[in-house]
Design an enzyme around this catalytic site. Sequence first.
Site, PDB file in Angstrom:
ATOM      1  N   GLU A 206      14.693  44.131  19.290  1.00  0.00           N
ATOM      2  CA  GLU A 206      15.986  43.627  19.734  1.00  0.00           C
ATOM      3  C   GLU A 206      16.843  44.737  20.350  1.00  0.00           C
ATOM      4  O   GLU A 206      17.609  44.489  21.290  1.00  0.00           O
ATOM      5  CB  GLU A 206      16.710  42.957  18.572  1.00  0.00           C
ATOM      6  CG  GLU A 206      16.031  41.641  18.172  1.00  0.00           C
ATOM      7  CD  GLU A 206      16.695  40.962  17.004  1.00  0.00           C
ATOM      8  OE1 GLU A 206      17.172  39.826  17.185  1.00  0.00           O
ATOM      9  OE2 GLU A 206      16.733  41.552  15.910  1.00  0.00           O
TER      10      GLU A 206
ATOM     11  N   GLU B 145      10.219  38.305  12.203  1.00  0.00           N
ATOM     12  CA  GLU B 145      11.222  37.989  11.193  1.00  0.00           C
ATOM     13  C   GLU B 145      10.922  36.725  10.391  1.00  0.00           C
ATOM     14  O   GLU B 145      11.203  36.680   9.181  1.00  0.00           O
ATOM     15  CB  GLU B 145      12.614  37.862  11.849  1.00  0.00           C
ATOM     16  CG  GLU B 145      13.287  39.189  12.160  1.00  0.00           C
ATOM     17  CD  GLU B 145      12.941  39.713  13.550  1.00  0.00           C
ATOM     18  OE1 GLU B 145      13.629  40.622  14.026  1.00  0.00           O
ATOM     19  OE2 GLU B 145      11.962  39.213  14.161  1.00  0.00           O
TER      20      GLU B 145
END
Length: 249
Positions: free
Chosen positions: A112, A132
Amino acid sequence: MTDGIRPPLIVECGDDRVVATLDRPASRNAIDLATVDALHALCIELEQEPRTLILTGAGGVFASGADIAQLRDRRAADARQGINTYAFERIAALPMPVIAAVDGYALGGGAELAYAADIRLGTPRTRLGNPETGLAIIAAAGATWRLPRIVGPSRAAELLFTGRILDADEALAWGLLSSLHEPDDLLAAAHEIADRIAANDALAVRHTKSALRAPRDAHPHVDLELQAELFERPEKHERMTAFLERRNR
């Protein structure tokens, strides 16, 4: 894990660029609170004195993710604070371009952070992805809104639902990386791009980034207003005159 008193971010400043290197070898450059604080401090500097930023990682790893040892103990209130989210958004919003030189793993929060860059370069050993959901959380620090803009909604959904890790060739084919370089050449390639940026008018580069970041419904108004400002500057006349003189030689 801890790296003792070792700073998590090594910052090297130049006149027209800054190189920031994630450096937490004991945790493969996992992004912890100290790293987030260092990124905010760096952003303060670059907001006040805009320069191109090159982000990279030490030891053949960009960033293995958020620091799971810290993340495991966070609760709802911590999630709402957006600890990584707002740091990465600040990186993305810097006035000048951000180049991520991604060697090795860039996973979870590390991916990210790379998505927050304007340009991403990789090596044959680059691995990008967001696992995740396998840890019972979501990628909430930018992947759900930046990744669709980079690779398209369907491919973003596949990556985020499955947690699949892309190798370098796939990341290049999908547009997550713009080029691949051998590890020893990666930083030089990032500097070459920074050199080309530095050769251009700095405000024109900044306005181009502003236009790229503007929401779709802001176009074309935002582009025309930015262009109007540039049209009134002496730099436009000077650079165009120099171009015509070179062409007519």
